[in-house]
Design an enzyme around this catalytic site. Structure first.
Site, PDB file in Angstrom:
ATOM      1  N   HIS A  50      18.054  -7.673  -3.785  1.00 40.54           N
ATOM      2  CA  HIS A  50      17.849  -7.435  -5.219  1.00 40.54           C
ATOM      3  C   HIS A  50      19.206  -7.448  -5.935  1.00 40.54           C
ATOM      4  CE1 HIS A  50      16.833  -5.226  -8.928  1.00 40.54           C
ATOM      5  NE2 HIS A  50      15.724  -5.930  -8.809  1.00 40.54           N
ATOM      6  N   GLU A  74      13.886 -14.685  -8.542  1.00 44.79           N
ATOM      7  CA  GLU A  74      14.222 -13.772  -9.635  1.00 44.79           C
ATOM      8  C   GLU A  74      15.594 -14.126 -10.186  1.00 44.79           C
ATOM      9  OE1 GLU A  74      13.090  -9.426 -10.391  1.00 44.79           O
ATOM     10  OE2 GLU A  74      14.869  -9.283  -9.148  1.00 44.79           O
TER      11      GLU A  74
HETATM   12  P1  PGA Z   1      12.444  -6.400 -14.952  1.00 45.27           P
HETATM   13  O1  PGA Z   1      13.082  -6.110 -13.510  1.00 45.27           O
HETATM   14  O2  PGA Z   1      10.980  -6.699 -14.742  1.00 45.27           O
HETATM   15  O3  PGA Z   1      12.658  -5.113 -15.683  1.00 45.27           O
HETATM   16  O4  PGA Z   1      13.155  -7.550 -15.518  1.00 45.27           O
HETATM   17  C1  PGA Z   1      12.766  -6.841 -12.389  1.00 45.27           C
HETATM   18  C2  PGA Z   1      13.563  -6.351 -11.220  1.00 45.27           C
HETATM   19  O5  PGA Z   1      14.709  -5.929 -11.390  1.00 45.27           O
HETATM   20  O6  PGA Z   1      13.113  -6.381 -10.092  1.00 45.27           O
END
Ligand code: PGA
Length: 250
Positions: free
Chosen positions: A90, A162
Site C-alpha cells: 500500500h 491503485e
Molecule cells: P481512498 O483510499 O479510497 O480514500 O482513495 C484508498 C486506499 O488508500 O487504499
C-alpha cells in the site's frame, strides 16, 4: 453482476477508535440483515493496526467475517487469529510521510511469508505520478514484486491497481477514469497470465477515490474484480450508499 465482486474497506487512520468501528460495522450489518444476504458481494475490513484485535472481535459477533491488516512485519510474525487477508505494497507503506518506506523487494518477501502463513495477500500496484508511462511502471513493479513466486503462489494473490495519484488525501487526487483503469487492469492480467503461464487470470481490483458516485462504473467492468475503498468506506452513510448501489446492480 454475473460474478462475485470483492469490496475491501481500508480504514487506515480514518477510524480512530472502537466506537467508530462499531458504528460502521453496525450500519453494514443492519443493511445486510435488511436484505437477508450479501448477494454477490464479499466484504473485507482492514482496520488500522491499533484496532485489529477489537475489530476482529466485533466482526466475530456480527454477520460479517473477513478482516485484513496492512502488512506490518511484527503482525506478519504473529497476527491475531481469524485474519484472512493482508494488504501489501500500500502507498502508505511504500511512501510513508516520515522515514523510509517498503520496497518491491521487501514486499516480495512479505508476500512469500503471508502465503506460508495461509494469508491471502492483497497486493497494491500502481504508478505514483500521473506523468510516468503507467504501463512500463506497472510491468516493472510486477516483475520486482512477484519475483520468484510460483504460478500457484501468484494465483493465490489478489492484486489492486491503485494509482497513488488517485488516492484521496493526496494533492489533486481524483479517481481514475473507469475506462483507463479497466485498460490498465487488463494489462496487469494479461502480463501476469503470460509471464507465469497461468490458466486463469489473477483477480485485480481497482482502488483510488472510489465513492458512491463512481463505484458502479468500476464494478460494471467485467475485468475489474472489485474495489479497495479508503475514506468513503469509513463514512457510514457514504459506505451504505455504495453498498446500496451495488445491491441495486444485482
Ligand atoms: P481512498 O483510499 O479510497 O480514500 O482513495 C484508498 C486506499 O488508500 O487504499
Amino acid at each position: 453482476m454475473n460474478k462475485e465482486k470483492l469490496i475491501v474497506s481500508n480504514w487506515k487512520n480514518y477510524v480512530a477508535n472502537q466506537a467508530q468501528a462499531q458504528e460502521i460495522l453496525d450500519a453494514v450489518n443492519d443493511l445486510l440483515e435488511s436484505r437477508g444476504e450479501n448477494g454477490e458481494l464479499s466484504l473485507v475490513f482492514c482496520p488500522d493496526e491499533s484496532l485489529i484485535v477489537s475489530t476482529s472481535e466485533l466482526l466475530q459477533k456480527s454477520h460479517l467475517e473477513n478482516s485484513a491488516f496492512l502488512g506490518a512485519q511484527d503482525l506478519l510474525d504473529d497476527y491475531p487469529a481469524k485474519l484472512q487477508y493482508v494488504i501489501l505494497g500500500h502507498s502508505s507503506k511504500r511512501w510513508p510521510t516520515v522515514g523510509g518506506g517498503e520496497t518491491s523487494v521487501s514486499i516480495n518477501s512479505k508476500i512469500k511469508r503471508s502465503l506460508e502463513k495461509e494469508l491471502t495477500p492483497i497486493v497494491c500496484i500502481g504508478e505514483k505520478d500521473k506523468s510516468v508511462d503507467a504501463e512500463d511502471f506497472i510491468k516493472n513493479q510486477i516483475n520486482k514484486t512477484f519475483a520468484g513466486l510460483t504460478p500457484d503462489q501468484v494465483q493465490n494473490c489478489i492484486i489492486v491497481y491503485e494509482p497513488v495519484w488517485a488516492i484521496s488525501g493526496n494533492p489533486d487526487a481524483h479517481a481514475d477514469n473507469p475506462e483507463d483503469a479497466s485498460d490498465k487492469i487488463q494489462i496487469i492480467r494479461d502480463y501476469i497470465r503470460a509471464d507465469w503461464d497461468l490458466e486463469d487470470d489473477v483477480m485485480v481490483l481497482y482502488g483510488g477515490s472510489v465513492s458512491s458516485d463512481n463505484v458502479v462504473e468500476f464494478i460494471s467492468k467485467e475485468n475489474i474484480a472489485g474495489v479497495l475503498i479508503g475514506r468513503a468506506s469509513t463514512q457510514k452513510e457514504e459506505f451504505s450508499g455504495i453498498l446500496n448501489k451495488l445491491f441495486a446492480m444485482q
